[in-house]
Motif scaffolding. Structure first.
Motif, short mmCIF file in Angstrom:
data_model
loop_
_atom_site.label_atom_id
_atom_site.label_comp_id
_atom_site.label_asym_id
_atom_site.label_seq_id
_atom_site.Cartn_x
_atom_site.Cartn_y
_atom_site.Cartn_z
N MET A 1 0.83 -1.22 0.00
CA MET A 1 0.00 0.00 0.00
C MET A 1 0.85 1.25 0.00
O MET A 1 0.50 2.26 -0.63
CB MET A 1 -0.93 -0.03 1.22
CG MET A 1 -2.06 -1.05 1.10
SD MET A 1 -3.27 -0.92 2.44
CE MET A 1 -2.28 -1.43 3.83
N ILE A 2 1.98 1.24 0.70
CA ILE A 2 2.85 2.42 0.71
C ILE A 2 3.45 2.65 -0.67
O ILE A 2 3.54 3.78 -1.17
CB ILE A 2 3.94 2.26 1.77
CG1 ILE A 2 3.32 2.33 3.17
CG2 ILE A 2 5.02 3.33 1.62
CD1 ILE A 2 4.31 2.00 4.28
N ASP A 3 3.90 1.56 -1.32
CA ASP A 3 4.57 1.72 -2.61
C ASP A 3 3.62 2.19 -3.71
O ASP A 3 4.01 2.99 -4.57
CB ASP A 3 5.21 0.40 -3.01
CG ASP A 3 6.40 0.03 -2.12
OD1 ASP A 3 6.92 0.95 -1.44
OD2 ASP A 3 6.80 -1.16 -2.09
N TYR A 4 2.39 1.66 -3.71
CA TYR A 4 1.48 1.96 -4.81
C TYR A 4 0.50 3.07 -4.46
O TYR A 4 -0.15 3.64 -5.35
CB TYR A 4 0.71 0.71 -5.24
CG TYR A 4 1.63 -0.31 -5.88
CD1 TYR A 4 1.96 -0.18 -7.24
CD2 TYR A 4 2.17 -1.34 -5.13
CE1 TYR A 4 2.82 -1.11 -7.82
CE2 TYR A 4 3.02 -2.27 -5.71
CZ TYR A 4 3.35 -2.15 -7.06
OH TYR A 4 4.18 -3.06 -7.63
N GLY A 5 0.34 3.36 -3.21
CA GLY A 5 -0.43 4.51 -2.77
C GLY A 5 -1.83 4.57 -3.35
O GLY A 5 -2.57 3.58 -3.39
N GLU A 6 -2.22 5.80 -3.82
CA GLU A 6 -3.58 6.04 -4.30
C GLU A 6 -3.86 5.34 -5.62
O GLU A 6 -5.02 5.21 -6.01
CB GLU A 6 -3.82 7.55 -4.44
CG GLU A 6 -3.71 8.32 -3.13
CD GLU A 6 -4.77 7.90 -2.13
OE1 GLU A 6 -5.85 7.45 -2.56
OE2 GLU A 6 -4.51 8.00 -0.92
N GLY A 7 -2.84 4.91 -6.33
CA GLY A 7 -3.08 4.27 -7.61
C GLY A 7 -3.61 2.86 -7.50
O GLY A 7 -3.95 2.23 -8.50
N MET A 8 -3.71 2.34 -6.32
CA MET A 8 -4.18 0.97 -6.10
C MET A 8 -5.70 0.95 -6.13
O MET A 8 -6.35 1.84 -5.56
CB MET A 8 -3.66 0.45 -4.76
CG MET A 8 -4.04 -0.97 -4.45
SD MET A 8 -3.38 -1.46 -2.83
CE MET A 8 -1.62 -1.35 -3.18
N PRO A 9 -6.30 -0.06 -6.79
CA PRO A 9 -7.76 -0.16 -6.77
C PRO A 9 -8.30 -0.28 -5.36
O PRO A 9 -7.65 -0.82 -4.47
CB PRO A 9 -8.04 -1.42 -7.59
CG PRO A 9 -6.82 -1.60 -8.43
CD PRO A 9 -5.68 -1.07 -7.62
N ALA A 10 -9.52 0.26 -5.15
CA ALA A 10 -10.11 0.27 -3.81
C ALA A 10 -10.34 -1.15 -3.29
O ALA A 10 -10.13 -1.42 -2.09
CB ALA A 10 -11.44 1.04 -3.84
N ALA A 11 -10.76 -2.03 -4.19
CA ALA A 11 -11.02 -3.41 -3.75
C ALA A 11 -9.73 -4.08 -3.27
O ALA A 11 -9.72 -4.80 -2.26
CB ALA A 11 -11.64 -4.22 -4.90
N THR A 12 -8.65 -3.84 -4.00
CA THR A 12 -7.36 -4.43 -3.60
C THR A 12 -6.91 -3.85 -2.27
O THR A 12 -6.41 -4.56 -1.39
CB THR A 12 -6.31 -4.17 -4.68
OG1 THR A 12 -6.76 -4.71 -5.93
CG2 THR A 12 -4.98 -4.82 -4.31
#
Length: 895
Positions: free
Chosen positions: A689-700
């Motif tokens: 979560m830190i590495d991908y931040g806001e670009g991660m899908p909400a479900a993931t």
């Protein structure tokens, strides 16, 4: 036995032979070291037997890559080996069951001292051989001399190598044949250099260490000596079995005959020197106890005891024979044991006994056919050897007995004179016979004989005509006097012997009873302190004096028990006690070390080591007395009892340490495995979560957060379980009791595990009314939660977990059932142990294996009971029952 009588076999030897006849025959090829050719020679001989038509099978042979050995195996039937799983590997071992099923006439089993792989029927190969022999199969095997149990320490001093694989000497002694395979040390080193023993690198190391010339020479001597000893034992066994009496001078055997005189120790040393001159020939010190003679004096018993002790210290064996005839007893022993040399001392026999041929040396020389007799002419003086106080005591005791006998005769004479005046024709001789019997009963053998002689003279002088004269006037009185004298002497001799033997028997019975009582008291003492107190009391009672027991504390010894009370020892006494402790020798009063002290100290030597020192007040024990022998026997018992107490304490400490180590190891394993997985999951999810931040899908992101929460909860449960177990193990559990409704606690536990049920569901079965119980609700809820989590972990999806409660006569019972595969019956008693899991250790999802153990600790701490039953649904399912005691019913008092 007369010379004309046929020699009869020894019954014991016949029994041994009969037992051997039902067994197979064992042949051992013995060598001094690896590489001498034992296996090669055994296989060569086996091939010859095979060529002669005998059923020969190879059970196991270790060729060690030697081509010439492998060549000898061609054409012989070789049994396949049995694979045994050990630590993930298959070890190929000798197939014992296959050999028993094949049952050949001759089976070749190499390496007698081999240790079998764990999981085999027997831990050692020699035990496999014993089973084969018991089945009637002949066995050939090989053995190096350094593998004998009795030679392990000797070989360690010679080579610096401790042998781990050993064979008991008794196993080799049962061999029917032993063949020595021998080569010179130089030849063996040449074989080693040529690569015929080990590969080149190993051979170079072995040549510089184990296979040094001096080591091989010493090992060769051990092998030759063992072979000679075995042949000698077989010769004696054959002679006994066939009824052949020795000696056969195939090997020298020495017996030294000692008594209680001053020559005893000198004779023992002579036997040792004679053994050295005869190439370390076996030698035995023998003493003959004669029931038809009066017991030896205390000084004589002391000298005899010292002589037998000296013999054991010098490396000889000892034996005590029993017989009225010394010469016959010694010669019977010599013939049975193939004795070739007899050592005796020149006794102080009278000239008449020597002329009549009744002197010991003369009689022994006359009967010692085939054995050499060595007569040692140095002699001591018993009276000079004894201390002046002892001589005066013995002299006074003897004179008192004889004076008492004379007094009895005087009383008999006075009574006879009175009766002679009052009654004419009275049989006065019976009164004198009565005095002889009384003297024998009161004072023993020799005073009774004195009384008999004096009574005969008094009777003749005062009561036979002519009176007041030793002349006998009437021929009939001659017969009367003769019969009276014979009867008086015989009666006095018999009654004296009976009295002495009765006294001996009484003393021995008292000593045995005392030892029995002491043994019971010492064996009943659990601790070192209790054992020391019991030993001090028993020694004090036996010696009728003060006694003290000292035990080691660090590098020093200190007094730990005393009787009748513990006393402070002075500097001189403590110095004597330290000497006894450090040197293992008696010290203090009456010894050669610090004799000026007021105590006598003896070391307490246990089976394995010295465990303490015991002391008795000075002058309490006369050397050689029965009291001293009893005290020495008590010291031996006490030493073993103290050592046993130490071993018991060490065993408890070792068991505690072992359990602590097991708990520590299991705890570390749990931390390294069961805590690492949730931490790794938490770390991986948060890093993603830190590495991908806001670009991660909400479900993931939601899925990762859910994983973090689940693993954090799991981690919290593990840490909580570890803390709970620590509280239980440390005794720091704080129980806060209150009156509770069990149903409320069960509902709370069910809600706590609801999120972890997955596709499972909980069925509740509670009655409408349950009596309250007094206990800690938090501990009960945690115990139930642990059991429910265990049921969730081991039950499949779409199944029910039943949570029920009910009451019986004395308890409120909680029942938790699941539909998992169940618990094996053998594991039901162990399922509540710490870190016990029914799945493989790699199954991380099942937890650390602490839940049920914690539940058991909590329930039992509150006075309840817990048990498991499985299976409950045919072949699956588990039920855990918790019994909580109900409060006692109230008794209403009617006013």
């Amino acid at each position: 036995m007369n010379a004309e009588e046929p020699r009869r076999p020894d019954p014991d030897a016949l029994l041994v032979a009969a037992n051997k006849a039902r067994r197979g025959r064992l042949k051992v090829f013995l060598g001094m070291a690896p590489g001498v050719g034992k296996t090669y020679e055994m296989l060569r001989t086996a091939r010859r037997r095979k060529a002669d038509g005998e059923d020969v099978v190879i059970g196991v042979v270790e060729s060690h890559g030697r081509r010439e050995t492998e060549a000898l195996l061609r054409g012989l039937e070789v049994l396949p080996r049995e694979p045994i799983e050990y630590k993930g590997r298959a070890l190929m071992e000798f197939d014992l069951d296959g050999a028993l099923a094949r049952r050949p006439k001759l089976l070749v089993v190499d390496e007698y001292a081999h240790s079998n792989a764990p999981g085999s029927r027997h831990p050692k190969r020699w035990q496999d051989v014993e089973e084969l022999l018991g089945a009637g199969i002949d066995v050939w095997t090989t053995l190096n001399v350094q593998h004998l149990e009795s030679l392990v320490d000797v070989v360690l001093r010679i080579t610096g190598v401790r042998q781990r694989e050993t064979v008991p000497d008794s196993a080799l002694s049962r061999a029917d044949d032993i063949e020595l395979v021998d080569i010179t040390p130089d030849e063996l080193r040449e074989r080693l250099a040529d690569g015929k023993v080990y590969v080149p690198e190993t051979a170079r190391l072995a040549a510089d260490n184990f296979f040094k010339p001096e080591n091989l020479t010493a090992l060769r001597e051990l092998a030759l000596r063992r072979m000679a000893q075995t042949v000698d034992d077989q010769l004696i066994a054959t002679m006994r079995e066939k009824g052949v009496e020795g000696p056969w001078a195939a090997g020298e055997r020495i017996v030294v005959l000692v008594g209680g005189d001053a020559m005893a120790s000198a004779l023992v040393r002579t036997g040792r020197r004679l053994s050295d001159m005869m190439m370390d020939a076996p030698w035995t010190v023998a003493h003959v106890e004669r029931p038809n003679q009066k017991p030896p004096s205390s000084a004589a018993r002391a000298r005899l005891r010292e002589a037998l002790k000296l013999a054991e210290q010098l490396g000889g064996s000892t034996v005590v024979l029993t017989g009225d005839d010394v010469v016959a007893s010694v010669m019977a022993y010599a013939r049975r044991n193939n004795v070739t040399q007899i050592v005796i001392g020149k006794s102080r026999d009278s000239r008449l006994r020597e002329l009549m041929g009744r002197a010991l040396a003369t009689a022994l020389l006359r009967q010692a056919r085939g054995a050499a007799v060595h007569v040692v002419t140095e002699r001591g003086d018993d009276d000079k050897d004894a201390p002046p106080a002892a001589r005066s005591a013995m002299s006074a005791a003897g004179w008192r007995g004889h004076l008492g006998a004379l007094a009895f005769v005087g009383i008999a004479g006075a009574l006879a004179g009175l009766l002679d005046r009052l009654a004419n024709g009275a049989d006065l001789a019976m009164i004198f016979l009565l005095s002889v019997l009384a003297a024998g009963l009161a004072f023993g053998l020799w005073p009774a004989i004195t009384a008999a002689a004096v009574a005969a003279l008094v009777y003749n002088f005062f009561f036979l005509s002519p009176r007041l004269s030793f002349v006998i006037g009437h021929p009939t009185d001659v017969l009367t006097f003769g019969v009276f004298f014979v009867v008086a002497m015989t009666s006095g001799w018999l009654i004296g012997r009976i009295r002495d033997q009765a006294r001996q028997t009484s003393n021995r019975a008292a000593a045995i009873a005392s030892l029995l009582v002491s043994s019971r008291r010492l064996s009943g003492s659990a601790t070192r302190k209790d054992t020391a107190h019991a030993l001090a009391e028993q020694i004090s009672a036996a010696a009728r004096a003060k006694a003290i027991v000292l035990a080691p504390r660090g590098d020093e010894i200190e007094a730990v028990a005393g009787a009748p009370e513990l006393e402070d020892l002075g500097a001189a006494a403590m110095a004597a006690a330290r000497w006894a402790w450090e040197k293992g020798e008696a010290a203090g009063h009456g010894t050669g070390t610090l004799p000026q002290t007021s105590w006598t100290f003896w070391p307490l030597q246990g089976v394995r080591e010295r465990v303490g020192v015991a002391g008795v007040e000075a002058d309490a024990l006369r050397p050689g007395s029965d009291e001293e022998k009893l005290v020495l026997a008590l010291l031996d018992q006490g030493a073993v009892a103290l050592e046993r107490a130490d071993l018991a304490l060490a065993a408890v400490e070792a068991e505690t340490l072992r359990r602590s180590d097991r708990f520590r190891a299991a705890l570390l394993n749990s931390i390294s495995h069961d805590l690492r997985t949730p931490l790794s999951t938490v770390l991986g999810s948060t890093t993603t979560m830190i590495d991908y931040g806001e670009g991660m899908p909400a479900a993931t992101r939601a899925d990762l957060l859910e994983s973090v929460r689940e693993e954090a909860e799991r981690l919290n449960r593990y840490v909580g379980n570890l803390l709970d177990m620590t509280r239980l193990e440390g005794g720091a559990l704080n129980i806060r009791e209150d009156w509770i409704d069990v149903r409320d606690v069960l509902m709370g536990a069910a809600e706590r595990v609801a999120r972890r049920l997955g596709k499972r569901h909980i069925e509740r079965d509670f009655p409408s009314d349950l009596p309250p119980v007094r206990l800690d609700p938090n501990l009960l809820e945690q115990a139930v939660v642990n059991i429910l989590e265990n049921a969730i972990a081991y039950s499949p999806d779409d199944t029910a977990i039943e949570l029920a409660a009910y009451e019986d006569r004395n308890n409120v019972v909680i029942s938790i059932e699941d539909e998992g595969k169940g618990i094996p019956t053998a594991e039901l008693e162990r399922v509540f142990e710490k870190f016990r899991r029914m799945e493989e250790p790699t199954d991380r999802t099942k937890g650390a294996g602490l839940g049920l153990s914690i539940s058991k600790g909590f329930i039992e701490a509150m006075g309840g009971r817990i048990a498991a039953a499985s299976p409950i649904h045919g072949d699956h399912g588990t039920r855990v029952l918790i019994s909580l005691p109900k409060p006692p019913p109230r008794t209403e008092v009617t006013p």
